[in-house]
Design an enzyme around this catalytic site. Structure first.
Site, short mmCIF file in Angstrom:
data_model
loop_
_atom_site.label_atom_id
_atom_site.label_comp_id
_atom_site.label_asym_id
_atom_site.label_seq_id
_atom_site.Cartn_x
_atom_site.Cartn_y
_atom_site.Cartn_z
N TYR A 1 -35.84 49.47 68.89
CA TYR A 1 -35.97 48.15 69.51
C TYR A 1 -37.36 47.92 70.08
O TYR A 1 -37.58 46.97 70.81
CB TYR A 1 -34.95 47.97 70.64
N ASP B 1 -22.47 60.05 66.24
CA ASP B 1 -21.26 59.65 65.50
C ASP B 1 -20.03 60.33 66.08
O ASP B 1 -18.97 59.72 66.23
CB ASP B 1 -21.40 59.91 63.99
N ASP C 1 -27.06 50.83 73.11
CA ASP C 1 -26.62 49.45 72.96
C ASP C 1 -25.21 49.43 72.36
O ASP C 1 -24.30 48.77 72.87
CB ASP C 1 -27.61 48.71 72.04
N ASP D 1 -21.28 48.90 74.46
CA ASP D 1 -20.29 47.86 74.13
C ASP D 1 -18.95 48.49 73.81
O ASP D 1 -17.89 47.95 74.16
CB ASP D 1 -20.77 47.02 72.93
#
Ligand code: ATP
Length: 337
Positions: free
Chosen positions: A125, A207, A231, A235
């Site tokens: 990012y 993962d 990020d 969530d």
């Protein structure tokens, strides 16, 4: 009582409604906060100003705490995300997102208490090296991770864990494949962890972490990771405790913090008086803690837990039919108003 000015940016979409609700609750706390409103996003553009006006930057600069409603970045008009711009401008390197179960909110699990600490400035990012070939057949993006960036986020996570009496920090990485970037993060994590003997450090590949979070979330305490992984995983954690309407976040730098809801501006329900202000309200509690005002912060959290726990008034995202105003009124009653 001394006055503590904070910057308030209502934002757009549901931003104005939920910010108003939060300010009503904060006012009821009568704890000395003084609200200095500043514009950004849609409301600023409407007044012919920049997406983030210079005056707003100065406001944020002046105060230690900023409470920010969600802001939509206009698509296809060459604007950079307001959230990303603010993080970069003020070097807000730590994104702290707690996922804490609230009794009464229907979820797959109860008693979740996970703190995700996400590096906020670097990695994929960082905005470096976006390339699309002329024929449109190839795309590139550069991930930049620095020792300094890793060191400060890892210290932030471990010292936060220590301060809050948390038992474990899980360092999430993908160093087996992304050997350079994730490898550096892991290397620094091992160095930093060795300075916090009283906090357990575990390493986990991203993962596997995603799977473990879904299957066995109670095994987690504090998670620290790089930007993109953080990020996504934060969530996921928000989903574990009832969704975006309940998920607060803080962007912390050396000198100031911007506190916000994890969710966006929800244009689909803007102006309908049904938005859930809880995420922004819990973000304001994080801000009160940051401003060393733990007592009003605790009052906010307790009021939220009682009102949602009793199921008195729930907004539609939590399965109820209450309005934002009714929910806010309930919170005020809970606070003795
Ligand atoms: P963005 O790109 O800004 O994140 P988005 O539309 O992808 O925007 P959100 O704005 O977070 O994401 O909204 C996702 C969904 O969650 C929408 O259906 C929205 O109505 C709902 N939602 C988000 N926040 C709230 C809230 N505080 N209360 C109720 N529903 C919400």
């Amino acid at each position: 009582m001394s006055e503590i000015p904070i910057t308030v940016i209502p934002g757009d979409g549901i931003g104005e409604e939920i910010t108003q609700a939060v300010l009503t609750v904060l006012t009821a706390l009568d704890c000395g906060l003084v609200f200095e409103e500043a514009l950004a996003g849609g409301p600023a553009l409407k007044q012919g100003l920049d997406l983030i006006p210079e005056e707003t930057l100065q406001h944020i600069e002046r105060n230690r705490g900023t409470l920010k409603g969600p802001i939509t970045t206009p698509i296809g008009k060459g604007f950079t995300s307001v959230n990303v711009s603010l993080r970069q401008h003020f070097d807000l390197f730590a994104n702290v997102r707690p996922a804490l179960s609230i009794p009464g909110a229907t979820t797959r699990y109860s008693d979740i208490d996970i703190l995700v600490v996400r590096e906020n400035m670097e990695g994929l990012y960082s905005g470096v090296g976006h390339v699309r070939s002329e024929d449109g057949e190839r795309a590139e993006l550069t991930s930049v991770v620095t020792r300094n960036g890793c060191t400060r986020i890892l210290h932030h996570a471990f010292s936060l864990a220590q301060r809050l009496g948390r038992r474990k920090v899980t360092v999430v990485h993908k160093a087996n494949i992304m050997r350079s970037t994730s490898g550096l993060f892991l290397e620094v994590a091992r160095e930093v962890a060795s300075e916090y003997a009283d906090v357990e450090c575990e390493e986990m590949i991203v993962d596997n972490c995603a799977m473990q979070l879904v299957m066995n979330p109670h095994r987690f305490d504090v998670i620290v990771t790089t930007n993109l992984f953080g990020d996504v995983l934060s969530d996921l954690c928000a989903g574990l405790v009832g969704g975006l309407g309940l998920a607060p976040g803080a962007n912390i730098g050396e000198h100031r913090g911007i506190f916000e809801a994890v969710h966006g501006s929800a244009p689909d329900i803007a102006g309908c008086n049904i938005a859930n202000p809880t995420a922004l309200l819990l973000a304001s509690a994080m801000m009160l803690d940051y401003l060393e005002m733990p007592e009003p912060a605790a009052r906010v959290r307790t009021a939220v837990r009682h009102v949602i726990g009793d199921g008195r008034i729930l907004t539609p995202d939590l399965g109820g039919d209450g309005t934002t105003d009714q929910y806010t009124q309930c919170l005020l009653e809970e606070l003795g108003h």
